[in-house]
Scaffold this motif. Structure first.
Motif, mmCIF file in Angstrom:
data_model
loop_
_atom_site.group_PDB
_atom_site.id
_atom_site.type_symbol
_atom_site.label_atom_id
_atom_site.label_comp_id
_atom_site.label_asym_id
_atom_site.label_seq_id
_atom_site.Cartn_x
_atom_site.Cartn_y
_atom_site.Cartn_z
ATOM 1 N N UNK A 152 -5.397 5.594 0.535
ATOM 2 C CA UNK A 152 -4.169 6.324 0.858
ATOM 3 C C UNK A 152 -3.042 5.359 1.248
ATOM 4 N N UNK A 153 -3.233 4.580 2.294
ATOM 5 C CA UNK A 153 -2.144 3.741 2.810
ATOM 6 C C UNK A 153 -1.601 2.789 1.751
ATOM 7 N N UNK A 154 -2.494 2.047 1.094
ATOM 8 C CA UNK A 154 -2.054 1.066 0.095
ATOM 9 C C UNK A 154 -1.403 1.723 -1.113
ATOM 10 N N UNK A 155 -1.996 2.763 -1.711
ATOM 11 C CA UNK A 155 -1.329 3.395 -2.861
ATOM 12 C C UNK A 155 -0.016 4.094 -2.505
ATOM 13 N N UNK A 156 0.094 4.652 -1.310
ATOM 14 C CA UNK A 156 1.370 5.254 -0.910
ATOM 15 C C UNK A 156 2.450 4.180 -0.844
#
Length: 315
Positions: A152-156
């Motif tokens: 979640x964090x990295x792709x966002x």
């Protein structure tokens, strides 16, 4: 070769010469197989057979992580599981040629499994239980973990940094992603600790090939540490299918039913990751050709709406 165009110099001649550098003689036949993260080819051999060459995306995995993938595949195959493992040449499975890292595999054909068949689902459940029994025997040191940071964090962050996401949708996307992220955290906290083991990691129907002798698994490129249910939910389209998978699974390994409540969180993580993955890889010429819809604002508008739906489901 650059990270902006990682496969620009991977010509057919380079592919064939890489195979021959390892030892096998080719006959010039080359077929590009369906793969976006890496480049994968079916290669014709002089003796009339075939093998598969997988060229790893530069900069994605460390050598140690790739070698762990290969070791896990070999461990599964040695346990008499139908896992297609890389071939070794002079004791090495991770090979190098013309600046690329690659591996060679035996070719194994097959068709997609019938996920409407209880018998096939039960069979797959038995094999996944045996795979997880092997996975639980050791740990990954260099490979990733299936967690909110990775999924979640990295792709966002990648989506927000990309020109694909229209500027006027940045705030709406950020709010939707935050809702999903908080909802995932709440669901994981509510379930409590679950066992985490070495997984296939991307066990969708395209990575399971069925033959008259039964199924075999391919592509451990996304092998990670995570909960067992990750390798089950993508094969289960509904509750009936999951019941059939778990019927087979339970014949060889206990399954923690609490993990079923993780499925909406895992589904949400995969959907967030998908959009960020496309955004992060857009510089690769294969991605605009394969995913042209991601260049349209209406696709991002629908993605934002989907994220809100996922957050509602988790809530």
């Amino acid at each position: 070769m650059t990270l902006e165009a990682p496969y620009a110099t991977l010509s057919p001649d380079v592919v064939l010469s890489a195979v021959e550098a390892a030892g096998p003689w080719t006959d010039g036949r080359l077929l590009t197989l369906n793969s976006y993260e890496n480049r994968v080819f079916q290669i014709g051999l002089e003796d009339g057979g075939f093998m598969v060459a997988k060229f790893y995306r530069p900069g994605r995995w460390s050598d140690e992580a790739i070698e762990e993938e290969h070791t896990f595949a070999r461990e599964l195959a040695d346990a008499e599981l139908p896992m297609v493992a890389p071939l070794a040449f002079d004791g090495r499975t991770l090979l190098r040629h013309a600046g690329f890292r690659y591996a060679l595999y035996p070719r194994r054909g097959g068709r997609a499994p019938s996920l409407e068949s209880p018998d096939q689902l039960t069979w797959l459940g038995r094999l996944l239980a045996r795979m997880h029994a092997v996975g639980a025997r050791g740990r990954f040191a260099a490979r990733g973990v299936l967690d909110r940071s990775t999924m979640v964090t990295t792709p966002v962050r990648a989506a927000l940094a990309s020109t694909l996401l229209p500027v006027h949708l940045h705030d709406a996307y950020r709010r939707a992603a935050e809702r999903v992220s908080h909802a995932i955290d709440a669901r994981v906290d509510a379930i409590g600790p679950v066992a985490r083991i070495r997984l296939h990691g991307d066990c969708h129907p395209g990575n399971v090939l069925w033959t008259d002798d039964g199924p075999h698994f391919v592509d451990l490129d996304d092998a990670r540490t995570g909960p067992a249910v990750q390798d089950l939910w993508m094969l289960a389209g509904d509750e009936r299918a999951m019941d059939a998978l778990l019927e087979g699974y339970g014949q060889f390994r206990d399954f923690d039913p609490a993990e079923l409540a993780l499925i909406p969180a895992l589904r949400a993580m995969r959907q967030v990751h998908y959009a960020g993955w496309i955004a992060e890889r857009w510089h690769d010429p294969a991605f605009p050709a394969a995913f042209p819809f991601a260049a349209e604002g209406r696709w991002w508008e629908q993605h934002i709406a989907d994220l809100h739906d996922l957050a509602d489901e988790l809530g």
